[in-house]
Design a protein around this motif. Structure first.
Motif, PDB file in Angstrom:
ATOM      1  N   ASN A 313       0.950  -1.122  -0.026  1.00 46.26           N
ATOM      2  CA  ASN A 313       0.204  -0.074  -0.046  1.00 46.26           C
ATOM      3  C   ASN A 313       0.721   1.172   0.021  1.00 46.26           C
ATOM      4  OD1 ASN A 313      -1.916   2.087   0.499  1.00 46.26           O
ATOM      5  ND2 ASN A 313      -2.776   0.789   1.886  1.00 46.26           N
ATOM      6  N   ILE A 314       1.070   1.476  -1.384  1.00 50.49           N
ATOM      7  CA  ILE A 314       1.901   2.986  -1.284  1.00 50.49           C
ATOM      8  C   ILE A 314       1.480   4.137  -0.679  1.00 50.49           C
ATOM      9  CG2 ILE A 314       1.340   3.745  -3.554  1.00 50.49           C
ATOM     10  CD1 ILE A 314       4.219   4.154  -4.152  1.00 50.49           C
ATOM     11  N   GLY A 315       0.068   4.336  -0.850  1.00 50.69           N
ATOM     12  CA  GLY A 315      -0.516   5.312   0.218  1.00 50.69           C
ATOM     13  C   GLY A 315      -0.095   5.398   1.502  1.00 50.69           C
ATOM     14  N   ARG A 316       0.091   4.386   2.062  1.00 46.73           N
ATOM     15  CA  ARG A 316       0.449   4.248   3.636  1.00 46.73           C
ATOM     16  C   ARG A 316       2.079   4.574   3.705  1.00 46.73           C
ATOM     17  NH1 ARG A 316       1.015  -0.539   6.151  1.00 46.73           N
ATOM     18  NH2 ARG A 316       1.390   0.125   8.056  1.00 46.73           N
ATOM     19  N   ALA A 317       2.799   4.099   2.737  1.00 52.50           N
ATOM     20  CA  ALA A 317       4.207   4.555   2.648  1.00 52.50           C
ATOM     21  C   ALA A 317       4.418   5.966   2.780  1.00 52.50           C
ATOM     22  CB  ALA A 317       5.035   3.893   1.883  1.00 52.50           C
ATOM     23  N   VAL A 318       3.740   6.768   1.957  1.00 52.51           N
ATOM     24  CA  VAL A 318       3.835   8.040   1.635  1.00 52.51           C
ATOM     25  C   VAL A 318       3.297   9.065   2.484  1.00 52.51           C
ATOM     26  CG1 VAL A 318       4.618   7.611  -0.747  1.00 52.51           C
ATOM     27  CG2 VAL A 318       2.320   8.377  -0.194  1.00 52.51           C
ATOM     28  N   ARG A 319       2.515   8.696   3.536  1.00 49.08           N
ATOM     29  CA  ARG A 319       1.670   9.623   4.451  1.00 49.08           C
ATOM     30  C   ARG A 319       2.282  10.618   4.966  1.00 49.08           C
ATOM     31  NH1 ARG A 319      -1.055   6.334   9.195  1.00 49.08           N
ATOM     32  NH2 ARG A 319      -0.100   7.934  10.421  1.00 49.08           N
ATOM     33  N   HIS A 320       1.560  11.915   4.681  1.00 47.41           N
ATOM     34  CA  HIS A 320       2.091  13.148   5.044  1.00 47.41           C
ATOM     35  C   HIS A 320       2.911  13.341   6.305  1.00 47.41           C
ATOM     36  CE1 HIS A 320       0.775  15.690   1.623  1.00 47.41           C
ATOM     37  NE2 HIS A 320       0.803  14.350   1.147  1.00 47.41           N
ATOM     38  N   ASP A 321       2.316  12.643   7.291  1.00 43.29           N
ATOM     39  CA  ASP A 321       2.807  12.805   8.544  1.00 43.29           C
ATOM     40  C   ASP A 321       3.993  12.112   8.966  1.00 43.29           C
ATOM     41  OD1 ASP A 321       1.189  10.496   8.391  1.00 43.29           O
ATOM     42  OD2 ASP A 321       0.849  10.675  10.556  1.00 43.29           O
ATOM     43  N   ARG A 325      10.694   7.108   2.861  1.00 40.69           N
ATOM     44  CA  ARG A 325      11.364   7.085   1.404  1.00 40.69           C
ATOM     45  C   ARG A 325      11.108   5.899   0.603  1.00 40.69           C
ATOM     46  NH1 ARG A 325      16.326  10.846   1.317  1.00 40.69           N
ATOM     47  NH2 ARG A 325      16.236  11.786   3.283  1.00 40.69           N
ATOM     48  N   THR A 326      10.471   6.009  -0.457  1.00 39.63           N
ATOM     49  CA  THR A 326      10.054   4.721  -1.384  1.00 39.63           C
ATOM     50  C   THR A 326      10.441   4.847  -2.604  1.00 39.63           C
ATOM     51  OG1 THR A 326       8.027   4.781   0.039  1.00 39.63           O
ATOM     52  CG2 THR A 326       7.956   3.529  -1.820  1.00 39.63           C
ATOM     53  N   SER A 346       2.239  -2.396 -12.579  1.00 46.05           N
ATOM     54  CA  SER A 346       1.969  -3.218 -11.582  1.00 46.05           C
ATOM     55  C   SER A 346       1.872  -2.171 -10.282  1.00 46.05           C
ATOM     56  CB  SER A 346       3.011  -4.324 -11.309  1.00 46.05           C
ATOM     57  OG  SER A 346       2.838  -5.286 -12.304  1.00 46.05           O
ATOM     58  N   ALA A 347       2.508  -1.344 -10.173  1.00 50.39           N
ATOM     59  CA  ALA A 347       2.415  -0.508  -9.043  1.00 50.39           C
ATOM     60  C   ALA A 347       1.292   0.373  -8.905  1.00 50.39           C
ATOM     61  CB  ALA A 347       3.677   0.697  -9.031  1.00 50.39           C
ATOM     62  N   TYR A 348       0.784   0.444 -10.086  1.00 51.57           N
ATOM     63  CA  TYR A 348      -0.529   1.219 -10.360  1.00 51.57           C
ATOM     64  C   TYR A 348      -1.626   0.302  -9.837  1.00 51.57           C
ATOM     65  CZ  TYR A 348      -4.842   2.924 -12.289  1.00 51.57           C
ATOM     66  OH  TYR A 348      -5.995   3.504 -12.727  1.00 51.57           O
ATOM     67  N   SER A 349      -1.443  -1.000 -10.253  1.00 50.29           N
ATOM     68  CA  SER A 349      -2.632  -1.967 -10.006  1.00 50.29           C
ATOM     69  C   SER A 349      -2.569  -2.272  -8.495  1.00 50.29           C
ATOM     70  CB  SER A 349      -2.298  -3.277 -10.715  1.00 50.29           C
ATOM     71  OG  SER A 349      -2.327  -3.156 -12.111  1.00 50.29           O
ATOM     72  N   ALA A 350      -1.204  -2.491  -7.895  1.00 47.75           N
ATOM     73  CA  ALA A 350      -1.063  -2.754  -6.543  1.00 47.75           C
ATOM     74  C   ALA A 350      -2.021  -1.837  -5.596  1.00 47.75           C
ATOM     75  CB  ALA A 350       0.398  -2.778  -6.053  1.00 47.75           C
ATOM     76  N   TYR A 356      -6.001   3.047  -3.420  1.00 45.25           N
ATOM     77  CA  TYR A 356      -5.018   4.481  -3.766  1.00 45.25           C
ATOM     78  C   TYR A 356      -5.102   4.577  -5.185  1.00 45.25           C
ATOM     79  CZ  TYR A 356      -1.257   7.747  -3.073  1.00 45.25           C
ATOM     80  OH  TYR A 356      -0.516   8.843  -3.178  1.00 45.25           O
ATOM     81  N   ARG A 357      -5.016   5.759  -5.553  1.00 39.76           N
ATOM     82  CA  ARG A 357      -4.738   6.113  -7.095  1.00 39.76           C
ATOM     83  C   ARG A 357      -3.250   6.609  -7.316  1.00 39.76           C
ATOM     84  NH1 ARG A 357      -8.876   8.987 -11.095  1.00 39.76           N
ATOM     85  NH2 ARG A 357      -8.716  10.575  -9.786  1.00 39.76           N
ATOM     86  N   LEU A 358      -2.640   5.974  -7.991  1.00 37.14           N
ATOM     87  CA  LEU A 358      -1.268   6.436  -8.164  1.00 37.14           C
ATOM     88  C   LEU A 358      -1.146   7.094  -9.739  1.00 37.14           C
ATOM     89  CD1 LEU A 358       1.735   6.455  -7.498  1.00 37.14           C
ATOM     90  CD2 LEU A 358       1.931   4.137  -8.909  1.00 37.14           C
ATOM     91  N   SER A 359      -1.228   8.480  -9.774  1.00 36.89           N
ATOM     92  CA  SER A 359      -1.065   9.107 -10.835  1.00 36.89           C
ATOM     93  C   SER A 359       0.119   9.044 -11.932  1.00 36.89           C
ATOM     94  CB  SER A 359      -1.211  10.618 -10.841  1.00 36.89           C
ATOM     95  OG  SER A 359      -0.142  11.117 -10.558  1.00 36.89           O
ATOM     96  N   ALA A 360       0.165   8.900 -13.243  1.00 38.75           N
ATOM     97  CA  ALA A 360       1.319   8.839 -13.969  1.00 38.75           C
ATOM     98  C   ALA A 360       2.394   9.689 -13.455  1.00 38.75           C
ATOM     99  CB  ALA A 360       0.832   9.142 -15.504  1.00 38.75           C
ATOM    100  N   ARG A 361       2.235  10.887 -13.287  1.00 37.92           N
ATOM    101  CA  ARG A 361       3.343  11.655 -12.922  1.00 37.92           C
ATOM    102  C   ARG A 361       4.004  11.364 -11.571  1.00 37.92           C
ATOM    103  NH1 ARG A 361       1.571  17.715 -14.118  1.00 37.92           N
ATOM    104  NH2 ARG A 361      -0.578  16.731 -13.535  1.00 37.92           N
ATOM    105  N   HIS A 362       3.242  10.922 -10.491  1.00 35.56           N
ATOM    106  CA  HIS A 362       3.624  10.450  -9.293  1.00 35.56           C
ATOM    107  C   HIS A 362       4.322   8.978  -9.408  1.00 35.56           C
ATOM    108  CE1 HIS A 362       0.562  12.861  -7.308  1.00 35.56           C
ATOM    109  NE2 HIS A 362       1.348  12.855  -6.524  1.00 35.56           N
ATOM    110  N   ALA A 363       4.098   8.203 -10.368  1.00 29.02           N
ATOM    111  CA  ALA A 363       4.570   6.887 -10.872  1.00 29.02           C
ATOM    112  C   ALA A 363       6.026   7.328 -11.472  1.00 29.02           C
ATOM    113  CB  ALA A 363       3.714   6.152 -11.754  1.00 29.02           C
ATOM    114  N   TYR A 364       6.145   8.362 -12.316  1.00 27.60           N
ATOM    115  CA  TYR A 364       7.348   8.493 -13.100  1.00 27.60           C
ATOM    116  C   TYR A 364       8.369   9.396 -12.097  1.00 27.60           C
ATOM    117  CZ  TYR A 364       5.908   7.215 -17.586  1.00 27.60           C
ATOM    118  OH  TYR A 364       5.551   6.554 -18.680  1.00 27.60           O
TER     119      TYR A 364
END
Ligand code: GUN
Ligand code: ZN
Length: 450
Positions: A313-321, A325-326, A346-350, A356-364
Motif C-alpha cells: 500500500n504505497i498510500g500508507r508509505a507516503v503518508r504526509h505525517d 522514502r520509497t 504493476s505499482a498502479y494495480s497494487a 489508492y490512485r497512483l497518478s502517472a506523474r507520481h509514478a514517473y
C-alpha cells in the motif's frame, strides 16, 4: 606545443522533457513536475550542462555542439532507477513455483550456487546490464550472491559501462545450502575488502547485504551492523515483511524481538541508506521507525504479484505525517520484468487494490527522482537539471501499433504518460545515455562499453 583538447565535443539532445524538482507526494505534483514540450538537454564531461526550452538553450550552446533531435513523439527523462534487483537470478526469471520460501529453495538457491565460477558471474552480469540499458535503467541497487567474485564480476562490468551502481555480496550463514553459506567472520572480511576496493571507485557504491533475517545468525547481523557503523556512506540492503510465512518464521527465529523490523533495528541496520525490499506487511509502528531512521522501502510490485506475496500500500508509505522514502524495484528474478514501465503498471494495480490512485506523474517520479531520494542520491541523479549526472532515457511514445493507435485519443500529457506506463515496455526505450555517453540505441541495438 599547443595543448590539444582531446575531450569529445559537447552533445545535446532535443525533445519533450519530463522531470521533477521535488517530491510530488509531499509537495504536490503541480509544484514539482516540470514538463517542457520542446527542450534541449546539453551534456559535457558526464554531466548535464544546460536544460531548458529549445528556443532559449539552442542560442547559447557552445560552438560545435551536436544536437540530436528525437522529435515530438519522444519523451526525455532522467534515467530510471531500480532500487532492488538480484542480478544472479537473471537466468531463472519466470520460474513456475510455490510462494517465496519454496521459490527460494527450489529455484533461487540452486541458481546462485553457480556463481562460485567468476566467469559465469561475468557472463550473467553482462546480460543483466544489457537488460538494464535496454530498459533505460541507469542506476540499480543490486544483490549479488554469497561469493565475493560475483560482486567483483558485476562491479567490473558496470565500471566498463560507466554506470552508477550499488551492489553487495550477500551475507548468509544459515538456512540455505551449505555451499551458499559464509560465516560472520568471512562475510565481514569479504565485505570489508569489497568496500575498500569498490566503494567510491568512479560511480560505484557498496551495499552491505544480509539477505534477510532468516538466513543470518545474530552474530552475522551484529557483523553487518558493525560494517554499517564503520562505513556509514555505504548502503545496507535486505528484505522485510514480504510474505506471511516468512514473517512467521522470523518470529520463531527471533522470539526475543518485537517484530520483524525490530530484528534489524536491534542490530543498528535501520539508518539512512538502508533499503528494505517489499515491506508489504509493515505495521504503522514499523512505518514510523522507517521514517524516523531515514530508512527506505523498495516497492517491487511485479514480484509481489508473481510470488503471490501481497499488495503493497504505497498510500500508507507516503503518508504526509511520517513519509517513508520509497523507491521502485524490479526484484528480478522474483519480479517478472526488467521494464520500469511494466513495474509502474504493476505499482498502479497494487495501489488500486488498496484504493489508492497512483497518478502517472507520481509514478514517473518514483521511477526517477523518488528512487534517487530513497537512495540519498537526488543531488546527483534522478532529474534533468544543470549539474546533475547525465543519465538519461529517451522514450518513444508510439513504440507499438496499439500504443500508437491509443495515443491518437490521448487528450493530455498526463494521459499520454499513463498510456506509456500501462502499455509500454522495453520497446518504448529508444535511447539510454550513461554519464553523457549513448550506451544503448534501440534502432541500432548496440550496447557500447568504453
Ligand atoms: N527474500 C530473501 N531472499 C529473497 C530473494 O532472493 N527474492 C525475494 N523476492 N525475496 C527474498
Ligand atoms: Zn529481492
Amino acid at each position: 606545443m599547443k595543448n590539444r583538447d582531446t575531450r569529445p565535443p559537447p552533445t545535446a539532445i532535443r525533445g519533450p522533457v519530463l522531470t521533477f524538482t521535488g517530491n510530488p507526494f509531499t509537495h504536490g505534483v503541480e509544484k514539482t513536475a516540470v514538463y517542457e514540450p520542446d527542450a534541449i538537454v546539453a551534456m559535457a564531461d558526464g554531466r548535464i550542462t544546460d536544460f531548458g526550452p529549445a528556443q532559449i538553450v539552442g542560442r547559447r550552446l557552445p560552438a560545435g555542439t551536436e544536437v540530436k533531435n528525437y522529435g515530438r513523439d519522444s519523451l526525455i527523462s532522467a534515467g530510471f532507477i531500480d532500487s532492488h534487483v538480484h542480478f544472479p537470478q537473471t537466468p531463472m526469471i519466470a520460474a513456475y513455483s510455490e510462494q517465496l520460501l519454496d521459490w527460494l529453495t527450489d529455484y533461487a538457491f540452486p541458481t546462485e550456487l553457480k556463481y562460485a565460477d567468476k566467469e559465469f558471474a561475468r557472463s550473467v552480469a553482462r546480460v543483466f546490464l544489457r537488460e538494464n540499458l535496454r530498459n533505460g535503467i541507469t542506476t540499480a541497487c543490486v544483490y549479488c550472491t554469497v561469493h565475493p567474485q560475483s560482486a567483483e564480476a558485476l562491479f567490473e562490468e558496470a565500471e566498463a559501462l560507466g554506470l552508477r551502481l550499488a551492489a553487495g555480496k550477500v551475507l548468509m550463514d544459515r538456512n540455505a545450502p551449505a555451499a551458499l553459506l559464509d560465516t560472520p567472520k568471512t562475510g565481514y572480511d569479504d565485505s570489508k575488502a569489497l568496500i575498500a576496493k569498490w566503494h567510491g571507485r568512479g560511480r560505484l557504491m557498496y551495499a552491505v547485504t544480509p539477505r534477510f533475517a532468516p538466513t543470518s545468525s545474530r552474530e552475522q547481523l551484529e557483523a553487518a551492523g558493525a560494517l554499517c557503523r564503520e562505513h556509514p556512506e555505504c548502503y545496507l540492503q535486505t528484505h522485510i515483511s514480504e510474505n506471511k510465512n516468512e514473517i512467521a518464521w522470523v518470529k520463531e527465529l527471533f522470539p526475543e524481538r518485537n517484530g520483524y523490523l525490530d530484528v534489524y533495528d536491534h542490530y543498528s541496520l535501520c539508518r539512512p541508506r538502508a533499503i528494505f525490499g517489499h515491506g508489504i506487511y509493515l505495521s504503522d509502528e514499523e512505518m514510523q521507525v522507517m521514517h524516523r531512521t531515514g530508512s527506505a522501502i523498495a516497492h517491487c510490485p511485479t514480484s509481489n504479484f508473481f510470488l503471490g506475496s501481497g499488495c503493497f500500500n504505497i498510500g500508507r508509505a507516503v503518508r504526509h505525517d511520517r513519509p517513508v522514502r520509497t523507491g521502485i524495484g524490479t526484484d528480478v528474478g522474483g519480479g517478472t520484468s526488467f521494464s520500469i514501465l511494466a513495474t509502474l503498471n504493476s505499482a498502479y494495480s497494487a495501489a488500486q487494490s488498496n484504493s489508492y490512485r497512483l497518478s502517472a506523474r507520481h509514478a514517473y517520479y518514483l521511477a526517477t527522482r523518488g528512487t534517487a531520494h530513497a537512495m540519498y542520491l537526488e543531488d546527483r541523479i534522478g532529474s534533468i537539471a544543470a549539474g546533475m549526472e547525465a543519465d538519461i532515457v529517451v522514450l518513444d511514445m508510439k513504440s507499438t501499433p496499439l500504443i500508437e493507435y491509443r495515443m491518437q485519443f490521448a487528450e493530455s500529457f498526463e494521459e499520454a504518460l499513463f498510456i506509456q506506463m500501462t502499455l509500454g515496455d522495453d520497446r518504448a526505450v529508444q535511447a539510454t545515455y550513461v554519464a553523457g555517453e549513448l550506451r544503448y540505441a534501440r534502432d541500432s541495438a548496440q550496447i557500447t562499453a568504453s
